[in-house]
Design a protein around this motif. Sequence first.
Motif: not given
Length: 428
Positions: A68-71, A91-100, A266-271, A283-288
């Motif tokens: 479970i990745p936090g940051p 429980a986090g996005p792949t590198q490709a999806a973390a581009q968000l 897949r993961g937590i989206i922070f919009a 404004i932005e997405y964070n992936v955590r």
Amino acid sequence: MRVLLVGSGGREHALAMALAHSPNLSALYIAPGNPGTAQYGTNISHIKADNVAGLIEFAKQNQIDLVIPGPEAPLVAGLTDACQKIGIACAGPTQAAAQLEGSKKFTKSVCDAAHIPTAQWQAFTDSKAAIDYLHQQSLPIVIKADGLAAGKGVIIATTMQEAEETIKTMLDGSAFGNAGKLLVIEEFLTGEEVSLFAFCDGENAVLIGAAQDHKRIGDGDTGPNTGGMGAISPPPFFDRNAQEKALDITVRPMLREMAKRGTPFRGIIFAGLMLTDKGPYLIEYNVRFGDPEAEVLLPRLKSDLLTIFKNLCQGKLSQSKIEFSDQAGVCVIMAAQGYPGKPKTGGLISRIKEAEKLTDLKVFHAGTKINADNQLCAAGGRVLCISAFASTLEEAQKKAYQGVAAIQWKDGIWRKDIGNRALRKKVN
Ligand code: AMP
Ligand code: GLY
């Protein structure tokens, strides 16, 4: 299940506490962890959060079932992909999806393709082209380094001269490193800023809740930006109904677009949203999870977080029952003098137990450590997070500050006005 939680902030302390409630947890390791997470599991302090190879090696050797990745750093560095290669759930996005989170330009292009409202924008690598574009825009104007820049990559320029200088510094200088070799210029939005959180399994988004962060170091939103000096949840002008609608506008279309591209999220989206008079804009997405937002959201979760993460990884979130208490939460960060510059470390901290005698109040550790004399002391910029919950925001705020007053730490600084903005807005 045997779980490896990654990170060392207040967010990870809140995650560890929520995971510890699960009847399905058989072992919890936290890399690197802090004295707060150590109350719930075993800290692996020599493996830092961005050491993907070290995390993978540990996971293999210790029969970890779920990471479970936090940051964001390990996600952008490919932790999930590396876990997938060895058959361990993450429980986090792949590198490709973390581009968000890793690229502003990428996010903007996803927004456009998925018709998600966002500020008008263009991306540039060439300063002359960027300045030509700038001269056709109105002020204020927002200039963003494309990549991760530790919260310092966004400049809101109020004069053309400032905007031009920012463009030249980013594209022709080296102040932002590679993160600034591409920049996005975008329209300035006005409204109330909120953070919206959801669990995502590639297809479904399940609402966690919303919060409002206080990013500046000083009262009245003054002084330099920080990682966040306190948060409230929920914003009184953004109820669950409005949050669900905002998910429909700003998150679910993104999930469809990412799935269509073959890189499901897949993961937590922070919009990060601006509630404009035309509705929510992204404004932005964070992936955590946010930090300190996690510390006002997670303590209200009534369902089993470990089961939610397991279902999230398997694309089965629709099977999770996810319930939250409807209390209001306020958290206040106690930081070390000098933060967000060079923080004064080493000062002794005591009376946390006294603060926690208040009902529904929790003190989360961030930059703390146990010194050679076995005493708790400050070891970072943001040091403690005092989270309080009550039936109203006013009561939660009062209690959070009672908790702050109970703690003894001579080097601590904190904002005195966390929640005032939302309370004022509620009255208006
Ligand atoms: P970001 O890193 O994209 O979240 O930007 C950092 C902060 O800059 C946000 O939290 C906002 O307060 C502000 N900001 C970013 N983009 C805009 C915009 N288009 N209009 C107004 N403020 C913005
Ligand atoms: N508190 C803002 C963040 O976690 O990015």
